[in-house]
Design a protein around this motif. Structure first.
Motif, PDB file in Angstrom:
ATOM      1  N   GLN A 188      -4.424 -12.144  -4.603  1.00  0.00           N
ATOM      2  CA  GLN A 188      -4.240 -13.594  -4.606  1.00  0.00           C
ATOM      3  C   GLN A 188      -5.052 -14.292  -5.690  1.00  0.00           C
ATOM      4  O   GLN A 188      -4.755 -15.430  -6.050  1.00  0.00           O
ATOM      5  N   GLN A 189      -6.058 -13.622  -6.201  1.00  0.00           N
ATOM      6  CA  GLN A 189      -6.878 -14.222  -7.254  1.00  0.00           C
ATOM      7  C   GLN A 189      -6.149 -14.248  -8.597  1.00  0.00           C
ATOM      8  O   GLN A 189      -6.596 -14.906  -9.529  1.00  0.00           O
ATOM      9  N   GLN A 190      -5.030 -13.541  -8.684  1.00  0.00           N
ATOM     10  CA  GLN A 190      -4.269 -13.456  -9.936  1.00  0.00           C
ATOM     11  C   GLN A 190      -3.097 -14.441  -9.888  1.00  0.00           C
ATOM     12  O   GLN A 190      -2.476 -14.627  -8.847  1.00  0.00           O
ATOM     13  N   PRO A 191      -2.771 -15.061 -11.041  1.00  0.00           N
ATOM     14  CA  PRO A 191      -1.751 -16.117 -11.056  1.00  0.00           C
ATOM     15  C   PRO A 191      -0.318 -15.600 -11.166  1.00  0.00           C
ATOM     16  O   PRO A 191       0.406 -15.923 -12.105  1.00  0.00           O
ATOM     17  N   ALA A 205       0.526 -13.432   6.009  1.00  0.00           N
ATOM     18  CA  ALA A 205       1.067 -13.789   4.697  1.00  0.00           C
ATOM     19  C   ALA A 205       1.308 -15.288   4.591  1.00  0.00           C
ATOM     20  O   ALA A 205       1.044 -15.908   3.555  1.00  0.00           O
ATOM     21  N   GLY A 206       1.816 -15.883   5.667  1.00  0.00           N
ATOM     22  CA  GLY A 206       2.071 -17.320   5.669  1.00  0.00           C
ATOM     23  C   GLY A 206       0.796 -18.128   5.535  1.00  0.00           C
ATOM     24  O   GLY A 206       0.725 -19.092   4.761  1.00  0.00           O
ATOM     25  N   LYS A 207      -0.235 -17.733   6.276  1.00  0.00           N
ATOM     26  CA  LYS A 207      -1.511 -18.444   6.203  1.00  0.00           C
ATOM     27  C   LYS A 207      -2.146 -18.301   4.828  1.00  0.00           C
ATOM     28  O   LYS A 207      -2.874 -19.192   4.368  1.00  0.00           O
ATOM     29  N   ALA A 258       0.867  -1.174   0.000  1.00  0.00           N
ATOM     30  CA  ALA A 258       0.000   0.000   0.000  1.00  0.00           C
ATOM     31  C   ALA A 258       0.904   1.223   0.000  1.00  0.00           C
ATOM     32  O   ALA A 258       2.093   1.134   0.314  1.00  0.00           O
ATOM     33  N   ALA A 259       0.343   2.375  -0.362  1.00  0.00           N
ATOM     34  CA  ALA A 259       1.052   3.657  -0.257  1.00  0.00           C
ATOM     35  C   ALA A 259       2.440   3.613  -0.880  1.00  0.00           C
ATOM     36  O   ALA A 259       3.445   3.893  -0.226  1.00  0.00           O
ATOM     37  N   PRO A 317       0.066  -4.069   2.951  1.00  0.00           N
ATOM     38  CA  PRO A 317      -1.270  -3.977   2.353  1.00  0.00           C
ATOM     39  C   PRO A 317      -2.339  -4.498   3.304  1.00  0.00           C
ATOM     40  O   PRO A 317      -2.054  -5.308   4.189  1.00  0.00           O
ATOM     41  N   ASP A 318      -3.572  -4.034   3.108  1.00  0.00           N
ATOM     42  CA  ASP A 318      -4.647  -4.538   3.966  1.00  0.00           C
ATOM     43  C   ASP A 318      -5.146  -5.885   3.449  1.00  0.00           C
ATOM     44  O   ASP A 318      -4.774  -6.356   2.372  1.00  0.00           O
ATOM     45  N   GLN A 319      -6.001  -6.512   4.250  1.00  0.00           N
ATOM     46  CA  GLN A 319      -6.459  -7.865   3.952  1.00  0.00           C
ATOM     47  C   GLN A 319      -7.235  -7.934   2.638  1.00  0.00           C
ATOM     48  O   GLN A 319      -7.071  -8.866   1.844  1.00  0.00           O
ATOM     49  N   ALA A 320      -8.089  -6.944   2.386  1.00  0.00           N
ATOM     50  CA  ALA A 320      -8.895  -6.972   1.167  1.00  0.00           C
ATOM     51  C   ALA A 320      -8.020  -6.902  -0.076  1.00  0.00           C
ATOM     52  O   ALA A 320      -8.254  -7.624  -1.059  1.00  0.00           O
TER      53      ALA A 320
END
Length: 244
Positions: free
Chosen positions: A61-64, A95-97, A43-44, A52-55
Motif C-alpha cells: 500500500q505504500q507504493q502508488p 481489503a475494504g478497510k 502470496a504463494a 496475502p498477509d497483513q504485513a
C-alpha cells in the motif's frame, strides 16, 4: 526493503491496462518500473496465488499503484466450505478497510459452475470495490452461461485465457463478444511479449494480466526461488506492445 527510486509519480491514461500478479517486493517494484497499471497482490504465486498477509498488504500500500487483492484461503480446488467462505469474507473486509481498488476471488460448485450463492455473498462483502472473478472461471463447462451469471451478480471483471491453459485468441474473442461491454474480460494465461501480440486485434479486449515471471536464482549456486519473480524487462516489453 526500501523503494529503489524507480516509481513514477503518475501513470498516463492508457487504452490498454496491464495488471501484474506479484507475491514479493522485488516483483512489485519490477511491475512499477516496467509500467504496470495495477497489481494483483497475492502470496504463494507458485500455488496459483493465495490471500496475502497483513504485513505484505501494508507494505504494498505504500507504493502508488492500484491494488487488487487475491482472496483465496488455500491452494487446490475452488470448492470452499462455509468456514472457508467466512474467512474469505473477513479478508474482503480487510481489503475494504485498507481502501484497496478491488479483490479477486472465485468459487465453484461441485460441477465446476460459478457458485451463485457464494459469489453473491462475496460481492456484497466487497461493497464498492471492484470484483474480479479469477481464472477458476476457465474450469466451467458452460462458460458463456456462467459469464451471464457473473454479470447478473454485478461482478466487474473476469480473468480468463478463453479456456484452460495458455491464453487463446478464439476463446477470448468468444467471451468478449458475449460480454458485450457488460463485464470486462481480462486476458490471462502465460502472457509474455511473444504471446500477447496475437491478442491485440481482439476488439473490446483492453485489459491484460501476467506474472511477467522469470526463473529467479538465489545466492546459492543452482538454486532458484520457489516463486519466480516478475521481470521489469518483461513488463516493459509488454507495456510497449500494449501502447502501440
Amino acid at each position: 526493503m526500501e523503494n529503489p527510486g524507480l516509481i513514477p509519480v503518475k501513470r498516463p491514461s492508457r487504452k490498454r491496462i496491464l495488471e501484474i500478479a506479484v507475491s514479493t517486493p522485488a516483483s512489485l517494484f519490477a511491475a512499477i518500473a516496467g509500467g504496470a497499471d495495477r497489481v494483483e497482490l497475492c502470496a504463494a504465486l507458485s500455488a496459483g496465488g493465495l490471500t496475502p498477509d497483513q504485513a505484505w498488504l501494508e507494505f504494498a500500500q505504500q507504493q502508488p499503484l492500484p491494488i487488487v487483492m487475491m482472496v483465496r484461503p488455500r491452494p487446490g480446488n475452488f470448492i470452499f466450505s462455509r468456514q472457508e467462505l467466512d474467512i474469505m469474507v473477513r479478508s474482503i473486509k480487510v481489503a475494504g478497510k485498507a481502501g484497496l481498488q478491488g479483490i479477486a476471488a472465485g468459487v465453484l460448485t461441485l460441477k465446476n459452475r460459478v457458485d451463485r450463492d457464494a459469489i453473491s455473498r462475496l460481492r456484497e462483502a466487497a461493497g464498492d470495490m471492484d470484483f474480479t472473478f479469477h481464472r477458476a472461471f476457465d474450469a466451467s463447462p458452460e462458460p458463456l452461461d456462467d459469464l451471464d451469471l457473473l454479470v447478473e451478480l454485478r461482478v466487474d471483471r473476469i480473468l480468463s485465457g478463453g479456456g484452460q491453459g495458455a491464453a487463446g485468441k478464439d476463446g477470448l474473442m468468444q467471451f468478449v463478444h458475449r460480454a458485450a461491454g457488460r463485464i470486462t474480460v481480462v486476458a490471462a494465461g502465460s502472457l509474455r511479449p511473444d504471446t500477447i501480440g496475437d491478442l491485440l486485434s481482439i476488439e473490446g479486449l483492453n485489459e491484460f494480466h501476467s506474472a511477467a515471471a522469470h526463473k529467479t536464482p538465489t545466492d546459492y549456486p543452482g538454486e532458484y526461488l520457489p516463486d519466480p519473480e516478475a521481470s521489469a524487462a518483461i513488463v516493459t516489453a509488454m507495456r510497449k506492445l500494449l501502447d502501440q
